[in-house]
Design an enzyme around this catalytic site. Structure first.
Site, PDB file in Angstrom:
ATOM      1  N   LEU A   1       0.775  -1.077   0.040  1.00 47.48           N
ATOM      2  CA  LEU A   1      -0.013   0.126  -0.183  1.00 47.48           C
ATOM      3  C   LEU A   1       0.904   1.316   0.058  1.00 47.48           C
ATOM      4  CD1 LEU A   1      -2.698  -1.011   2.762  1.00 47.48           C
ATOM      5  CD2 LEU A   1      -2.738  -1.305   0.268  1.00 47.48           C
ATOM      6  N   ASP A   2       0.385   2.376  -0.523  1.00 42.88           N
ATOM      7  CA  ASP A   2       1.087   3.651  -0.464  1.00 42.88           C
ATOM      8  C   ASP A   2       1.155   4.064   0.804  1.00 42.88           C
ATOM      9  OD1 ASP A   2       1.295   3.884  -3.372  1.00 42.88           O
ATOM     10  OD2 ASP A   2      -0.526   4.840  -3.447  1.00 42.88           O
ATOM     11  N   ARG A   3       2.026   4.979   1.241  1.00 36.30           N
ATOM     12  CA  ARG A   3       2.272   5.197   2.640  1.00 36.30           C
ATOM     13  C   ARG A   3       1.065   5.839   2.931  1.00 36.30           C
ATOM     14  NH1 ARG A   3       3.910  10.267   5.296  1.00 36.30           N
ATOM     15  NH2 ARG A   3       3.933  11.327   3.364  1.00 36.30           N
TER      16      ARG A   3
ATOM     17  N   THR B   1      -2.102   5.387   2.057  1.00 36.33           N
ATOM     18  CA  THR B   1      -3.193   4.458   2.127  1.00 36.33           C
ATOM     19  C   THR B   1      -3.060   3.437   3.357  1.00 36.33           C
ATOM     20  OG1 THR B   1      -3.050   4.213  -0.344  1.00 36.33           O
ATOM     21  CG2 THR B   1      -4.245   2.610   0.727  1.00 36.33           C
TER      22      THR B   1
END
Length: 309
Positions: free
Chosen positions: A142-144, A146
């Site tokens: 996951l993105d930072r 998210t």
């Protein structure tokens, strides 16, 4: 498990079925046991790495119906990440899989400026307390900013078995009014002059996003989203290209007035346990900032979570 150098390592047990009677060991290990090519190679260097009814089984040997094959997974060669005491809820754990509920603003991997505040560091500390040692292997990332479910594998075989096999569902809040459901099938490429930002364009990798509209309110729409592919920034870039950027996603045209990070949460994940085949279905509750955003938009957070079931 078996012990080596003070560490508990994983043993895999299989019974040879009738349809594999007379098969070469290599074929049985790859086709029935689901071992990767590299794991089969590494097992040659492990003392009694593969045995059949207690006797060493070479890749050229034949297996027979009813034999008990034991695979002793090789010891990890990589060093685990630096341990850091960070609170990250654990949603599920067994001998092969560890699943975290990642909070927003936490990177998954260390990088410049984030050497010891990542999920990798938290995982190392958690396992260290249990007397375990494992390379950090996130199956999904996951993105930072998210939040939500991150599935990690405790060893290479579990990572191989789970690769591309985790079914994930997201909740996203976009700006604008959307209704019904649809699919975005548009290739994504790195935007010229940007290190990470993506855009739709020729030469990009195929990216497919399925979405279903849930409640609308205050100029925003809650969406249930599933990915057929897993490209960097896929959900964010796809909805921005449609003119419906995620709330809080200022990189892709969203406003940070109501939430200070992109409104994206991985709320459900399902997979088959890589050794026993049992189906595991997990749920991650909405974080506080996401719930607050829904309330500002006149939406019911419980209805949002029910939308993923």
């Amino acid at each position: 498990k078996y012990w080596k150098g003070g560490l508990a390592l994983r043993e895999l047990h299989f019974t040879v079925p009738e349809q594999f009677d007379g098969a070469r060991g290599k074929f049985f290990l790859r086709s029935f046991c689901g071992l990767s090519y590299h794991t089969v190679l590494e097992l040659k260097q492990v003392e009694n790495g593969v045995t059949a009814d207690g006797a060493l089984l070479r890749t050229v040997d034949r297996v027979h119906t009813g034999q008990q094959v034991v695979v002793r997974l090789p010891q990890e060669k990589e060093r685990p990440q630096q341990a850091a005491e960070l609170y990250v809820p654990v949603l599920y754990e067994d001998d092969d899989v560890l699943v975290f509920d990642k909070p927003p603003f936490m990177p998954v991997h260390p990088s410049a400026g984030h050497a010891a505040d990542t999920l990798a560091n938290a995982s190392a500390a958690y396992l260290q307390k249990k007397g375990e040692c494992a390379t950090f292997r996130p199956v999904n990332r996951l993105d930072r900013n998210t939040s939500g479910i991150v599935v990690t594998a405790k060893h290479a075989h579990a990572a191989y078995a789970l690769s591309g096999a985790v079914d994930k569902a997201y909740l996203a809040v976009v700006q604008g009014a959307l209704a019904g459901q649809g699919t975005v099938d548009a290739p994504l490429r790195r935007m010229e002059g940007h290190g990470i930002r993506r855009e739709i364009g020729e030469g990009g990798e195929r990216a497919v996003t399925h979405w279903r509209a849930l409640p609308c309110g205050n100029g925003h729409t809650l969406l249930a989203v599933r990915l057929e592919t897993g490209r960097t920034h896929q959900i964010r870039a796809h909805f921005s290209s449609l003119g419906f950027p995620l709330a809080g996603d200022d990189m892709y045209g969203g406003s940070v007035e109501m939430i200070t990070r992109h409104a994206l949460h991985c709320g459900r994940a399902a997979f088959f346990q890589p050794l026993c085949g049992e189906r595991v279905c997990l749920h991650s509750p909405l974080p506080k900032d996401f719930r607050a955003l829904l309330l500002q938009c006149g939406m019911d957070p419980q209805e949002a979570e029910d939308g993923l079931k």
